[in-house]
Design a protein around this motif. Structure first.
Motif, PDB file in Angstrom:
ATOM      1  N   THR A 146     -33.842  -7.052  16.052  1.00 46.27           N
ATOM      2  CA  THR A 146     -33.375  -7.587  14.768  1.00 46.27           C
ATOM      3  C   THR A 146     -32.072  -8.354  14.969  1.00 46.27           C
ATOM      4  O   THR A 146     -31.884  -9.457  14.432  1.00 46.27           O
ATOM      5  N   TRP A 147     -31.177  -7.771  15.745  1.00 43.75           N
ATOM      6  CA  TRP A 147     -29.871  -8.389  15.936  1.00 43.75           C
ATOM      7  C   TRP A 147     -29.960  -9.722  16.678  1.00 43.75           C
ATOM      8  O   TRP A 147     -29.150 -10.634  16.426  1.00 43.75           O
ATOM      9  N   ALA A 148     -30.941  -9.861  17.521  1.00 42.87           N
ATOM     10  CA  ALA A 148     -31.118 -11.130  18.243  1.00 42.87           C
ATOM     11  C   ALA A 148     -31.357 -12.278  17.270  1.00 42.87           C
ATOM     12  O   ALA A 148     -30.916 -13.413  17.498  1.00 42.87           O
ATOM     13  N   LEU A 149     -32.038 -11.986  16.167  1.00 40.08           N
ATOM     14  CA  LEU A 149     -32.288 -13.020  15.168  1.00 40.08           C
ATOM     15  C   LEU A 149     -31.063 -13.288  14.308  1.00 40.08           C
ATOM     16  O   LEU A 149     -30.942 -14.371  13.725  1.00 40.08           O
ATOM     17  N   VAL A 150     -30.153 -12.319  14.229  1.00 39.86           N
ATOM     18  CA  VAL A 150     -28.850 -12.583  13.609  1.00 39.86           C
ATOM     19  C   VAL A 150     -28.067 -13.551  14.488  1.00 39.86           C
ATOM     20  O   VAL A 150     -27.504 -14.545  14.019  1.00 39.86           O
ATOM     21  N   GLU A 151     -28.042 -13.268  15.779  1.00 39.46           N
ATOM     22  CA  GLU A 151     -27.272 -14.106  16.707  1.00 39.46           C
ATOM     23  C   GLU A 151     -27.862 -15.501  16.848  1.00 39.46           C
ATOM     24  O   GLU A 151     -27.132 -16.471  17.101  1.00 39.46           O
ATOM     25  N   SER A 152     -29.174 -15.625  16.664  1.00 39.00           N
ATOM     26  CA  SER A 152     -29.808 -16.940  16.777  1.00 39.00           C
ATOM     27  C   SER A 152     -29.629 -17.783  15.520  1.00 39.00           C
ATOM     28  O   SER A 152     -29.931 -18.981  15.521  1.00 39.00           O
ATOM     29  N   GLY A 153     -29.150 -17.148  14.439  1.00 39.72           N
ATOM     30  CA  GLY A 153     -28.950 -17.868  13.187  1.00 39.72           C
ATOM     31  C   GLY A 153     -30.097 -17.762  12.219  1.00 39.72           C
ATOM     32  O   GLY A 153     -30.034 -18.283  11.102  1.00 39.72           O
ATOM     33  N   ARG A 154     -31.181 -17.085  12.593  1.00 39.78           N
ATOM     34  CA  ARG A 154     -32.342 -16.950  11.689  1.00 39.78           C
ATOM     35  C   ARG A 154     -32.029 -15.999  10.535  1.00 39.78           C
ATOM     36  O   ARG A 154     -32.377 -16.259   9.385  1.00 39.78           O
ATOM     37  N   TYR A 155     -31.360 -14.879  10.833  1.00 45.84           N
ATOM     38  CA  TYR A 155     -31.028 -13.908   9.799  1.00 45.84           C
ATOM     39  C   TYR A 155     -29.587 -14.103   9.340  1.00 45.84           C
ATOM     40  O   TYR A 155     -28.674 -14.261  10.160  1.00 45.84           O
ATOM     41  N   ALA A 156     -29.394 -14.067   8.038  1.00 48.92           N
ATOM     42  CA  ALA A 156     -28.058 -14.073   7.448  1.00 48.92           C
ATOM     43  C   ALA A 156     -27.584 -12.642   7.258  1.00 48.92           C
ATOM     44  O   ALA A 156     -28.389 -11.716   7.096  1.00 48.92           O
ATOM     45  N   VAL A 157     -26.275 -12.464   7.285  1.00 51.51           N
ATOM     46  CA  VAL A 157     -25.654 -11.163   7.060  1.00 51.51           C
ATOM     47  C   VAL A 157     -24.765 -11.281   5.836  1.00 51.51           C
ATOM     48  O   VAL A 157     -24.027 -12.252   5.676  1.00 51.51           O
ATOM     49  N   GLY A 158     -24.824 -10.286   4.982  1.00 51.83           N
ATOM     50  CA  GLY A 158     -23.955 -10.325   3.805  1.00 51.83           C
ATOM     51  C   GLY A 158     -23.930  -9.009   3.061  1.00 51.83           C
ATOM     52  O   GLY A 158     -24.592  -8.043   3.456  1.00 51.83           O
ATOM     53  N   THR A 159     -23.140  -9.003   2.004  1.00 52.30           N
ATOM     54  CA  THR A 159     -23.131  -7.878   1.083  1.00 52.30           C
ATOM     55  C   THR A 159     -24.093  -8.197  -0.057  1.00 52.30           C
ATOM     56  O   THR A 159     -24.728  -9.253  -0.087  1.00 52.30           O
ATOM     57  N   VAL A 160     -24.218  -7.294  -1.015  1.00 53.48           N
ATOM     58  CA  VAL A 160     -25.248  -7.441  -2.039  1.00 53.48           C
ATOM     59  C   VAL A 160     -25.042  -8.705  -2.872  1.00 53.48           C
ATOM     60  O   VAL A 160     -26.015  -9.359  -3.275  1.00 53.48           O
ATOM     61  N   ASP A 161     -23.795  -9.084  -3.119  1.00 51.79           N
ATOM     62  CA  ASP A 161     -23.536 -10.311  -3.878  1.00 51.79           C
ATOM     63  C   ASP A 161     -24.108 -11.531  -3.158  1.00 51.79           C
ATOM     64  O   ASP A 161     -24.745 -12.393  -3.773  1.00 51.79           O
ATOM     65  N   SER A 162     -23.868 -11.606  -1.861  1.00 54.26           N
ATOM     66  CA  SER A 162     -24.371 -12.735  -1.071  1.00 54.26           C
ATOM     67  C   SER A 162     -25.889 -12.799  -1.124  1.00 54.26           C
ATOM     68  O   SER A 162     -26.484 -13.883  -1.260  1.00 54.26           O
ATOM     69  N   TYR A 163     -26.518 -11.636  -1.003  1.00 54.71           N
ATOM     70  CA  TYR A 163     -27.972 -11.576  -1.022  1.00 54.71           C
ATOM     71  C   TYR A 163     -28.519 -12.045  -2.373  1.00 54.71           C
ATOM     72  O   TYR A 163     -29.457 -12.853  -2.428  1.00 54.71           O
ATOM     73  N   LEU A 164     -27.935 -11.558  -3.465  1.00 49.73           N
ATOM     74  CA  LEU A 164     -28.435 -11.942  -4.785  1.00 49.73           C
ATOM     75  C   LEU A 164     -28.247 -13.436  -5.037  1.00 49.73           C
ATOM     76  O   LEU A 164     -29.132 -14.089  -5.610  1.00 49.73           O
ATOM     77  N   ILE A 165     -27.111 -13.982  -4.611  1.00 53.24           N
ATOM     78  CA  ILE A 165     -26.898 -15.420  -4.801  1.00 53.24           C
ATOM     79  C   ILE A 165     -27.912 -16.223  -3.993  1.00 53.24           C
ATOM     80  O   ILE A 165     -28.448 -17.229  -4.463  1.00 53.24           O
TER      81      ILE A 165
END
Length: 489
Positions: A146-165
């Motif tokens: 999972t983390w590899a896709l974070v590092e590749s830029g495919r997955y975004a990381v955020g808190t709940v506000d970021s996700y809802l927006i």
């Protein structure tokens, strides 16, 4: 003209329509599931949060019936970590919730390596599983695919506000504000920006993090195809506790509030000064104006208060609803020596022990559910007193949140801290704060002075118990807390 405010809390989502007079014209609410895959682990399904947001919004819009909405304000549970696919917006795993304790060993390891002093200097926080950074470190260590896709830029990381927006705008914006960012262990309070040093320490790629935006102003625009047919500016944004501080109109230095929610959180406005605490309080960003000026606060974070009442309902099943607790507890004059330490997810401020666990002590054959329910309400007041004792002199406390509607709780709180407790007419000040921010961002209100005029006192609770009795009860509580500490080590 009105504002739609969305409060994405820990156990459910509330949507309210707030008028220009600062009153709530309509509301909707939708609870979502809590997942506990292991002892001490707490997770939420992001899709369930999103669906709850849609359902709560639909209910509020149906109850309101008007078409004069000017904008949207969002407030949210902080520190909870969400990952999602930037293209599909689906989440590869459940969110790790702020209450989750799985990173206790990572915190211990980093403390042993000597990182805590520098982390505290930059962030105003401490190394505790409560905060987002160690959750991301845990994902990096335990879920490498999972983390590899974070590092590749495919997955975004955020808190709940970021996700809802992201969901509301079909992935157009990936943003957050300082009140959420400063709870991640990745944000430098002094510079007001993400810290490359901290990102490297926790192993989090900075590019995966949201852009930082002011707390009010046009942040994004919702896509009507995915969000209830609404095409409105998202114009206000804040983490729930800072939003409640704003909703209580605590705009001046020294003004304080206590929110009774899943946990309880006491915040004091410290203005433009970044105040440090050596007594277990957190330094935090309250909000940032469009001109870049940051207002800071001191915070005492208590993890389990309202959640303890929820546990009585869902876990022990000795109450049917939270509202029953006042009547049940009032059937006895005291707890007859029963003390409940609700360290169900460890202890927060000012004790900070992730290995503490819940404890009910003092049970006898004569103990009834009424004694346990009353001990639960008293525990909330003791936890709040523990924080206030570290803050110094407090002349009064503004309270809000669902449990503040409980008259007995408010009276017990006044008795325990020895100062008046003031309850406003609108206790949903977390959502109200988000509405106020969005109203400023859209021009519905012109200034904080205008917002202050909307605050109305509903009831003031004066202390009615002598200090010796209150102090004796608190001393017994402290004895119980000491026995609950380090239980899970």
């Amino acid at each position: 003209m009105s504002i739609l405010a969305i409060d994405a809390g820990t156990t459910g989502v509330t949507a309210v329509v707030v008028t220009a007079e600062g009153t709530i014209a309509a509301r909707g609410y939708q609870e979502f599931a809590q997942h506990f895959p292991r002892a001490g682990w707490v997770e939420h399904a992001p899709e369930e949060i999103w669906q709850a947001t849609i359902e709560a919004t639909r209910a509020a819009l149906a109850a309101y019936g008007g078409d004069d909405l000017r904008g949207i304000g969002i407030t949210n549970q902080r520190e909870t970590v969400v990952l999602w696919d930037r293209e599909t917006l689906s989440s590869p795993r459940r969110a790790i919730v702020w209450q989750d304790r799985r990173t206790a060993e990572i915190c211990h390891r980093m403390r042993e390596e000597g990182h805590e002093e520098r982390v505290a200097e930059l962030t105003g926080l401490r190394l505790d599983p409560y905060f987002s950074g160690t959750k991301l470190s845990w994902l990096r260590e335990h879920e490498p695919h999972t983390w590899a896709l974070v590092e590749s830029g495919r997955y975004a990381v955020g808190t709940v506000d970021s996700y809802l927006i992201a969901r509301m705008t079909r992935g157009t914006w990936h943003v957050t504000d300082v009140s959420n960012a400063c709870r991640t262990l990745l944000f430098d309070l002094t510079t007001g920006d993400w810290s490359d040093e901290l990102c490297a320490l926790f192993g989090v790629p900075r590019d995966a993090l949201p852009d930082l935006v002011p707390n009010w102003g046009e942040i994004g625009v919702t896509d009507p195809r995915v969000f209830c047919g609404l095409e409105l500016p998202i114009a206000g944004l804040a983490g729930d506790q800072q939003s409640a501080l704003f909703g209580q109109t605590c705009f001046e230095v020294g003004e304080s509030k206590c929110t009774y929610g899943t946990g309880s959180f006491i915040l004091t406005n410290t203005g433009s000064e970044l105040v440090r605490s050596d007594a277990g309080l957190l330094s935090t960003a309250a909000w940032r104006a469009p001109d870049g000026q940051i207002t800071y606060a001191l915070e005492g974070a208590i993890f389990v208060t309202g959640a303890a009442v929820q546990w009585l309902r869902d876990g022990l099943q000795i109450i049917g609803t939270a509202a029953e607790t006042e009547a049940i507890a009032a059937t006895v004059d005291d707890t007859e020596g029963v003390v409940f330490v609700p360290a169900l997810t460890g202890l927060g401020a000012p004790h900070w022990d992730p290995h503490a666990r819940g404890m009910i002590i003092g049970l006898t054959r004569g103990t009834t559910r009424a004694h346990i329910v009353r001990a639960t309400l008293e525990a909330i007041t003791f936890e709040v007193r523990d924080v206030l004792d570290t803050m110094g002199t407090v002349e009064s406390i503004k309270v809000d949140g669902g449990a503040s509607a409980n008259d007995l709780l408010c009276q017990l709180q006044a008795d325990q801290v020895g100062v008046p407790v003031e309850r406003p007419q609108i206790v949903e000040t977390t959502a109200l704060g988000a509405a106020f921010l969005a109203g400023l961002g859209t021009g519905l209100w012109s200034s904080t002075d205008q917002l202050r005029e909307t605050w109305q006192l509903e009831r003031r609770f004066e202390p009615a118990t002598d200090r010796a009795r209150a102090d004796a009860a608190h001393a017994q509580w402290i004895r119980a807390v000491e026995r609950a500490k380090a239980w899970a080590e």
